[in-house]
Design an enzyme around this catalytic site. Structure first.
Site, PDB file in Angstrom:
ATOM      1  N   ASP A   1      -1.320  -5.859   2.887  1.00  0.00           N
ATOM      2  CA  ASP A   1      -2.495  -5.006   3.123  1.00  0.00           C
ATOM      3  C   ASP A   1      -3.756  -5.872   3.130  1.00  0.00           C
ATOM      4  O   ASP A   1      -3.944  -6.712   2.239  1.00  0.00           O
ATOM      5  CB  ASP A   1      -2.547  -3.971   1.983  1.00  0.00           C
ATOM      6  CG  ASP A   1      -3.611  -2.917   2.180  1.00  0.00           C
ATOM      7  OD1 ASP A   1      -3.912  -2.584   3.346  1.00  0.00           O
ATOM      8  OD2 ASP A   1      -4.128  -2.408   1.164  1.00  0.00           O
TER       9      ASP A   1
ATOM     10  N   ASP B   1      -7.090  -8.277   8.814  1.00  0.00           N
ATOM     11  CA  ASP B   1      -8.352  -7.538   8.779  1.00  0.00           C
ATOM     12  C   ASP B   1      -9.492  -8.462   9.169  1.00  0.00           C
ATOM     13  O   ASP B   1     -10.095  -9.134   8.329  1.00  0.00           O
ATOM     14  CB  ASP B   1      -8.578  -6.961   7.381  1.00  0.00           C
ATOM     15  CG  ASP B   1      -9.865  -6.141   7.326  1.00  0.00           C
ATOM     16  OD1 ASP B   1     -10.599  -6.113   8.330  1.00  0.00           O
ATOM     17  OD2 ASP B   1     -10.126  -5.538   6.278  1.00  0.00           O
TER      18      ASP B   1
ATOM     19  N   ILE C   1      -2.652   4.567   0.636  1.00  0.00           N
ATOM     20  CA  ILE C   1      -3.091   5.192  -0.625  1.00  0.00           C
ATOM     21  C   ILE C   1      -2.997   4.204  -1.780  1.00  0.00           C
ATOM     22  O   ILE C   1      -1.925   3.661  -2.069  1.00  0.00           O
ATOM     23  CB  ILE C   1      -2.240   6.444  -0.912  1.00  0.00           C
ATOM     24  CG1 ILE C   1      -2.517   7.499   0.173  1.00  0.00           C
ATOM     25  CG2 ILE C   1      -2.562   7.004  -2.298  1.00  0.00           C
ATOM     26  CD1 ILE C   1      -1.597   8.676   0.150  1.00  0.00           C
TER      27      ILE C   1
HETATM   28  P1  13P Z   1      -7.828   4.407  -0.988  1.00  0.00           P
HETATM   29  O1  13P Z   1      -8.874   3.626  -1.697  1.00  0.00           O
HETATM   30  O2  13P Z   1      -8.366   5.667  -0.416  1.00  0.00           O
HETATM   31  O3  13P Z   1      -6.623   4.664  -1.806  1.00  0.00           O
HETATM   32  O4  13P Z   1      -7.353   3.523   0.265  1.00  0.00           O
HETATM   33  C1  13P Z   1      -6.411   2.501   0.102  1.00  0.00           C
HETATM   34  C2  13P Z   1      -6.292   1.634   1.285  1.00  0.00           C
HETATM   35  O5  13P Z   1      -6.831   1.881   2.340  1.00  0.00           O
HETATM   36  C3  13P Z   1      -5.462   0.446   1.142  1.00  0.00           C
HETATM   37  O6  13P Z   1      -5.498  -0.352   2.273  1.00  0.00           O
HETATM   38  O1  G3H Z   2      -7.896  -1.305   0.629  1.00  0.00           O
HETATM   39  C1  G3H Z   2      -7.829  -1.915  -0.427  1.00  0.00           C
HETATM   40  C2  G3H Z   2      -6.766  -1.569  -1.371  1.00  0.00           C
HETATM   41  O2  G3H Z   2      -7.118  -0.445  -2.111  1.00  0.00           O
HETATM   42  C3  G3H Z   2      -6.393  -2.751  -2.197  1.00  0.00           C
HETATM   43  O3  G3H Z   2      -7.293  -2.939  -3.223  1.00  0.00           O
HETATM   44  O4  G3H Z   2      -7.825  -5.361  -2.903  1.00  0.00           O
HETATM   45  O5  G3H Z   2      -8.285  -4.183  -5.081  1.00  0.00           O
HETATM   46  O6  G3H Z   2      -5.939  -4.680  -4.377  1.00  0.00           O
HETATM   47  P1  G3H Z   2      -7.348  -4.381  -3.951  1.00  0.00           P
HETATM   48 ZN    ZN Z   3      -7.410  -0.310   3.231  1.00  0.00          ZN
END
Ligand code: 13P
Ligand code: G3H
Ligand code: ZN
Length: 316
Positions: free
Chosen positions: A81, A103, A254
């Site tokens: 992510d 990203d 999420i």
């Molecule tokens: P939330 O902060 O709404 O849970 O979004 C998480 C997210 O987009 C992780 O990439």
């Molecule tokens: O979009 C971001 C996610 O909620 C991940 O959060 O970078 O603090 O692990 P983090």
């Molecule tokens: Zn995100």
């Protein structure tokens, strides 16, 4: 069983959305897998750059491998992510990830395409698919800080060119959400006109919704009653998430909601049992409560009950 993100998207597109849940520790992994098994749902487990360096990426990845053994019937993809180019390349090389997110949304259009394309070229050679981002969400991401006022919805007119030139497999679209617990004030919500237009211009192409936590108000209230100070926290309406999942939003990210469950459980337990100092009682309650949250969320997304059908598709 770890499967390709593409296979999950193919099954879900315009029918339901796959929940992509962030994990940071063992309790989250257990709650996540239990919840998905309880609701018989395929899912995506995702690791942010921050999560991979919180303890150690190898520890987190090993927990996922272990969960795959503990829950042999689970069907899921593993996703990076919010990666930068280096993190994407590291995950692609590792051979463990089904997909990565590059990203580069803070860059100008052409530079975003150039960076995304470099990642796509490396990823596709290894059978890894790539999520890119076009447009800017509000809120704060780990390496990209976007001022609320700067949040920019994805321009559907740019999407086709972006996808064609970059070769990405799915697209995180800015459709009104932001990361974290403070997404909306008043009656703001998702921009369905943007979702609709992108789906029209790129039929069959999966959209990803970041910032999809619904910030349950009962969680917020319980946190505040147990000493927290989350004033005005507000998330995405669950009815709107359901609607979006039928319109081409195929991956729903999420993280925040899981943090809220964690916070509520720990605040309440230590408030109610001031003599407790062991970490396991709270951890046990958290795993149960997080599993319940996942069951509920998969109902909202429409992924609950889809596991056997996905298995047939993946096996056949
Ligand atoms: P939330 O902060 O709404 O849970 O979004 C998480 C997210 O987009 C992780 O990439
Ligand atoms: O979009 C971001 C996610 O909620 C991940 O959060 O970078 O603090 O692990 P983090
Ligand atoms: Zn995100």
């Amino acid at each position: 069983m770890i499967v390709s993100t593409e296979a999950l998207f193919k099954h879900a597109y315009k029918n339901y959305a796959v929940g992509a849940y962030n994990i940071n520790n063992a309790e989250q992994v257990m709650g996540l897998f239990r919840g998905n098994m309880d609701s018989q749902a395929p899912f995506i487990v995702q690791l942010s750059k921050g999560a991979r360096s919180y303890t150690d990426k190898r520890l987190l990845e090993a927990m996922i491998r272990a969960a795959d053994e503990i829950f042999p019937d689970a069907i899921f993809a593993v996703h990076l992510d919010h990666g930068d180019e280096a993190a994407c390349m590291d995950c692609i090389e590792s051979g463990f990830y089904s997909s990565v997110m590059i990203d580069a949304s803070a860059e100008e259009f052409d530079e975003n395409i150039a960076i995304t394309k470099r990642v796509v070229d490396a990823a596709h050679k290894k059978g890894v698919s790539v999520e890119a981002e076009l447009g800017k969400l509000g809120g704060v991401e780990e390496h990209v800080s976007v001022d609320e006022a700067d949040a920019k919805l994805t321009d559907p007119k740019q999407v086709k060119e972006f996808v064609e030139r970059s070769g990405c497999d799915s697209l995180a679209c800015a459709i009104g959400t932001s990361h974290g617990a403070y997404k909306f004030t008043g009656s703001q919500g998702l921009h369905f006109e943007v979702i609709e237009e992108i789906a029209r211009l790129l039929p069959g192409f999966p959209m990803v919704m970041h910032g999809s936590s619904s910030v349950p108000q009962d969680e917020v209230q319980r946190i505040n009653e147990a000493g927290g100070a989350l004033k005005g926290a507000k998330g995405v309406d669950e009815g709107q998430i359901s609607k979006a999942s039928k319109m081409g939003v195929t991956k729903v990210n999420i993280d925040t909601d899981g943090r809220l469950v964690w916070c509520r459980v720990h605040r309440e337990l230590f408030r109610d049992k001031p003599d407790v100092f062991d970490l396991r009682p709270a951890g046990k309650v958290f795993m149960d409560e997080y599993a319940k949250y996942i069951v509920h969320k998969n109902e909202v997304l429409g992924s609950a009950g889809k596991l056997e059908d996905v298995r047939k598709q993946v096996a056949g």
